[in-house]
Every structure is written in structure tokens, then in C-alpha cells.
Design a protein around this motif. Structure first.
Motif, PDB file in Angstrom:
ATOM      1  N   TRP A 191       0.816  -1.224   0.000  1.00 16.92           N
ATOM      2  CA  TRP A 191       0.000   0.000   0.000  1.00 16.92           C
ATOM      3  C   TRP A 191       0.844   1.265   0.000  1.00 16.92           C
ATOM      4  CZ3 TRP A 191      -3.253  -2.023   4.703  1.00 16.92           C
ATOM      5  CH2 TRP A 191      -4.143  -3.000   4.243  1.00 16.92           C
ATOM      6  N   LYS A 192       2.007   1.211   0.655  1.00 18.25           N
ATOM      7  CA  LYS A 192       2.839   2.433   0.697  1.00 18.25           C
ATOM      8  C   LYS A 192       3.033   2.970  -0.724  1.00 18.25           C
ATOM      9  CE  LYS A 192       5.769   0.576   4.396  1.00 18.25           C
ATOM     10  NZ  LYS A 192       7.134   0.030   4.578  1.00 18.25           N
ATOM     11  N   PHE A 234       0.798  16.410  10.506  1.00 17.52           N
ATOM     12  CA  PHE A 234       1.406  15.243   9.866  1.00 17.52           C
ATOM     13  C   PHE A 234       2.858  15.134  10.342  1.00 17.52           C
ATOM     14  CE2 PHE A 234      -1.976  16.661   6.985  1.00 17.52           C
ATOM     15  CZ  PHE A 234      -2.704  15.495   6.860  1.00 17.52           C
ATOM     16  N   ILE A 235       3.512  14.031   9.995  1.00 15.91           N
ATOM     17  CA  ILE A 235       4.834  13.756  10.575  1.00 15.91           C
ATOM     18  C   ILE A 235       5.834  14.878  10.278  1.00 15.91           C
ATOM     19  CG2 ILE A 235       6.813  12.173  10.504  1.00 15.91           C
ATOM     20  CD1 ILE A 235       4.795   9.868  10.119  1.00 15.91           C
ATOM     21  N   LEU A 236       5.781  15.414   9.049  1.00 21.08           N
ATOM     22  CA  LEU A 236       6.711  16.506   8.720  1.00 21.08           C
ATOM     23  C   LEU A 236       5.995  17.860   8.723  1.00 21.08           C
ATOM     24  CD1 LEU A 236       8.753  14.891   5.781  1.00 21.08           C
ATOM     25  CD2 LEU A 236       9.285  14.898   8.222  1.00 21.08           C
ATOM     26  N   GLY A 237       4.839  17.927   9.333  1.00 24.18           N
ATOM     27  CA  GLY A 237       4.054  19.162   9.309  1.00 24.18           C
ATOM     28  C   GLY A 237       3.006  19.084   8.216  1.00 24.18           C
ATOM     29  N   GLU A 238       3.468  19.002   6.966  1.00 26.74           N
ATOM     30  CA  GLU A 238       2.551  18.797   5.835  1.00 26.74           C
ATOM     31  C   GLU A 238       2.568  17.329   5.420  1.00 26.74           C
ATOM     32  OE1 GLU A 238       3.276  21.472   2.585  1.00 26.74           O
ATOM     33  OE2 GLU A 238       3.247  23.199   3.936  1.00 26.74           O
ATOM     34  N   TYR A 239       1.472  16.901   4.824  1.00 23.75           N
ATOM     35  CA  TYR A 239       1.347  15.514   4.344  1.00 23.75           C
ATOM     36  C   TYR A 239       2.498  15.187   3.383  1.00 23.75           C
ATOM     37  CZ  TYR A 239      -1.044  11.502   2.134  1.00 23.75           C
ATOM     38  OH  TYR A 239      -1.393  10.251   1.650  1.00 23.75           O
ATOM     39  N   SER A 240       3.151  14.043   3.610  1.00 19.45           N
ATOM     40  CA  SER A 240       4.367  13.733   2.848  1.00 19.45           C
ATOM     41  C   SER A 240       4.592  12.224   2.745  1.00 19.45           C
ATOM     42  CB  SER A 240       5.590  14.357   3.549  1.00 19.45           C
ATOM     43  OG  SER A 240       5.890  13.577   4.709  1.00 19.45           O
ATOM     44  N   VAL A 241       5.688  11.865   2.099  1.00 20.79           N
ATOM     45  CA  VAL A 241       6.053  10.441   2.004  1.00 20.79           C
ATOM     46  C   VAL A 241       6.213   9.804   3.375  1.00 20.79           C
ATOM     47  CG1 VAL A 241       7.130  10.491  -0.296  1.00 20.79           C
ATOM     48  CG2 VAL A 241       8.509  11.058   1.717  1.00 20.79           C
ATOM     49  N   ALA A 242       6.590  10.586   4.383  1.00 17.24           N
ATOM     50  CA  ALA A 242       6.759  10.027   5.735  1.00 17.24           C
ATOM     51  C   ALA A 242       5.423   9.467   6.234  1.00 17.24           C
ATOM     52  CB  ALA A 242       7.286  11.097   6.691  1.00 17.24           C
ATOM     53  N   ASP A 243       4.326  10.172   5.969  1.00 11.54           N
ATOM     54  CA  ASP A 243       3.009   9.678   6.379  1.00 11.54           C
ATOM     55  C   ASP A 243       2.596   8.458   5.566  1.00 11.54           C
ATOM     56  OD1 ASP A 243       2.355  11.975   8.203  1.00 11.54           O
ATOM     57  OD2 ASP A 243       2.612  13.060   6.329  1.00 11.54           O
ATOM     58  N   MET A 244       2.871   8.512   4.266  1.00  9.93           N
ATOM     59  CA  MET A 244       2.464   7.390   3.407  1.00  9.93           C
ATOM     60  C   MET A 244       3.175   6.096   3.812  1.00  9.93           C
ATOM     61  SD  MET A 244       2.385   9.170  -0.312  1.00  9.93           S
ATOM     62  CE  MET A 244       2.219  10.940  -0.395  1.00  9.93           C
ATOM     63  N   LEU A 245       4.418   6.220   4.302  1.00  8.27           N
ATOM     64  CA  LEU A 245       5.159   5.035   4.728  1.00  8.27           C
ATOM     65  C   LEU A 245       4.641   4.497   6.058  1.00  8.27           C
ATOM     66  CD1 LEU A 245       8.778   6.181   3.829  1.00  8.27           C
ATOM     67  CD2 LEU A 245       7.626   4.189   2.873  1.00  8.27           C
ATOM     68  N   SER A 246       4.311   5.395   6.978  1.00 15.57           N
ATOM     69  CA  SER A 246       3.960   4.950   8.338  1.00 15.57           C
ATOM     70  C   SER A 246       2.480   4.619   8.499  1.00 15.57           C
ATOM     71  CB  SER A 246       4.317   6.041   9.358  1.00 15.57           C
ATOM     72  OG  SER A 246       5.709   6.184   9.420  1.00 15.57           O
ATOM     73  N   PHE A 247       1.642   5.188   7.648  1.00 15.23           N
ATOM     74  CA  PHE A 247       0.201   4.987   7.797  1.00 15.23           C
ATOM     75  C   PHE A 247      -0.237   3.515   7.698  1.00 15.23           C
ATOM     76  CE2 PHE A 247      -3.653   4.253   5.295  1.00 15.23           C
ATOM     77  CZ  PHE A 247      -4.617   4.627   6.208  1.00 15.23           C
ATOM     78  N   PRO A 248       0.237   2.747   6.691  1.00 14.88           N
ATOM     79  CA  PRO A 248      -0.367   1.419   6.502  1.00 14.88           C
ATOM     80  C   PRO A 248      -0.293   0.508   7.725  1.00 14.88           C
ATOM     81  CG  PRO A 248       0.802   2.050   4.518  1.00 14.88           C
ATOM     82  CD  PRO A 248       1.151   3.076   5.569  1.00 14.88           C
TER      83      PRO A 248
END
Ligand SMILES: N[C@@H](CCC(=O)N[C@@H](CS)C(=O)NCC(=O)O)C(=O)O
Length: 232
Positions: A13-14, A152-166
Motif C-alpha cells: 500500500w505504501k 502530519f509527521i513533517l508538518g505537511e502531508y508527505s512520504v513520511a506519512d504514506m510510509l507509516s500509515f499502513p
């Protein structure tokens, strides 16, 4: 066009999330990891670690570019599109920290918890379950702290959220309550409701392993050793 080698799991999913968020054209190929598709020489040329997700980017000058490891794929796609990644050096440093954090901490701990809880033998694994549930919950606490003063993890929605969300998304399947983690709940809910995320998570939903493949009946997937690679 990008080829995505995929199965519907949190690690898969990431990448489907990032591709959907960026609106990049891609073709998803089901990689049948239950029956050894990860061990073909053709796939090993794409991912020498014999796991999905992996991509091959054809939309490049010159030869197609294979990329493996979810963190590297999201980094590559962020660089390619200029999206979902800060552009200033300190912001990129933070993005890299959270990318390595996810792939070196949350991912492996959640993956082992998922293995022992959902696919491992049912007897004699009390210590493994306790250990990995504790470590998984610890990573949720890390996120809880981080999300206390930002959306979000870096303040704004980013790849960091997409990796950790699933892996946070499937907490209930891992028998872990999110009640002690209100910030994680809030963050998880926001991301879950993004149209691109919903679409990405539905990709090949009918191919999910609901327990029919497990350590007792599938040594190709669950009882690997060096021979799986050396004997090819
Ligand atoms: N660190 C890798 C983990 C990938 C991974 O563990 N993929 C699993 C499915 S979730 C897989 O392909 N398993 C096949 C196998 O172990 O043979 C990443 O983040 O891309």
C-alpha cells in the motif's frame, strides 16, 4: 508508464498510495509471493531482496529504472515528481530520518507482530507476541509524540506519512487498541479518508491473505532460508 509489482499488504500500500497521490500512470502486476514469483531470475533483476513492492520506471531517458524497497521507491518518486517531500536541506534531512525510522523500526516490528499473530504457529509463541506487540506499541508512542504539535509527521502531508500509515491502519488486525494514542487515531483517520488512499488500499483487495497461507502450509513464504535464493 510505471510497472508496479505488488500484493495487497501494508508494504504494498505504501507505493500504491504514493502512485495514486501523484496521479502517475502505472500498471499493477500481482506478484504471487504465496507461490514463489519473488524468486524468478526476472524478478530478482528488479529486486535482489526477493520481496514486493518494487517498480520499474519506463518514463525515463534511456533504459527502464528498477527500484526496490518501499522507502527508496517513495524517495525516488518524490524526487521524480517534486511532490510530498520538503525541498530545503533541513526538511529533507527530517524526511530521511522518518523514512529510515519507518523502514528500520515500525515496519519490521509490525511485520513480525503480524507474522506471529496472523500466520505463525499458534502454540509456543508467547514471548514472540509479547516482544513484537510491545515494540509495535512503542513505535505508535513515537508517532504519538511526534504528532502532538503537528498535523502530519513533517508538518505537511508527505512520504513520511504514506510510509507509516499502513501499519497504523491495521492496528486492530494486530489486536492493538489505538485508544492510548489519540493523535495517531486523528492522523490515521485523516489519511484513511483521502480519496487516493482509499483507492490505493482497495487495489487487488480480493487477493489479500486472510490466513489461508500460513507458516503451517506455505514454506515458500514463511519458512525461508538461504537456499531459497542460493538454489535458483
Ligand atoms: N523492507 C521491505 C519489506 C518488503 C516485504 O517484507 N514484503 C513482503 C510482503 S509484505 C514480501 O514480499 N514477502 C515475500 C517473501 O518474504 O518472500 C520494504 O519496505 O519494501
Amino acid at each position: 508508464m510505471i510497472d508496479l509489482y505488488y500484493a495487497p499488504t501494508p508494504n504494498g500500500w505504501k507505493v500504491s498510495i504514493m502512485l495514486e497521490e501523484c496521479g502517475l500512470p502505472y500498471t499493477a502486476h500481482f506478484l504471487d509471493i504465496f507461490h514463489g514469483a519473488q524468486f524468478t531470475p526476472q524478478f530478482l533483476a528488479i529486486n535482489p531482496n526477493a520481496k514486493m513492492p518494487a517498480i520499474v520506471d519506463h518514463d525515463v531517458a534511456g533504459d527502464p529504472v528498477p527500484v526496490f524497497e518501499s522507502g527508496a521507491i517513495l524517495w525516488y518518486l518524490a524526487d521524480k515528481t517534486g511532490r510530498f517531500m520538503p525541498s530545503d536541506p533541513l526538511g529533507r534531512k527530517e524526511a530521511m530520518e522518518w523514512l529510515f525510522w519507518q523502514t528500520g523500526n515500525q515496519g519490521p516490528m509490525a511485520g513480525q507482530l503480524s507474522h506471529f499473530r496472523m500466520y505463525g504457529p499458534k502454540d509456543g509463541q508467547d514471548y514472540a507476541l509479547t516482544r513484537y506487540r510491545g515494540e509495535y506499541e512503542r513505535t505508535l508512542a513515537v508517532l504519538e509524540w511526534r504528532l502532538r504539535d503537528r498535523d502530519f509527521i513533517l508538518g505537511e502531508y508527505s512520504v513520511a506519512d504514506m510510509l507509516s500509515f499502513p501499519w497504523a491502519f491495521i492496528a486492530k488486525n494486530l489486536d492493538v487498541s489505538l485508544d492510548p494514542f489519540p493523535q495517531v487515531q486523528r492522523w490515521r483517520e485523516t489519511i484513511k479518508n483521502r480519496p487516493a488512499v482509499r483507492k490505493a488500499i482497495d487495489l487487488m483487495k480480493d487477493r489479500q491473505n486472510k490466513g489461508e497461507h500460513n507458516a503451517g502450509n506455505n514454506p515458500t513464504l514463511y519458512n525461508q532460508d538461504a537456499r531459497h535464493l542460493l538454489d535458483i
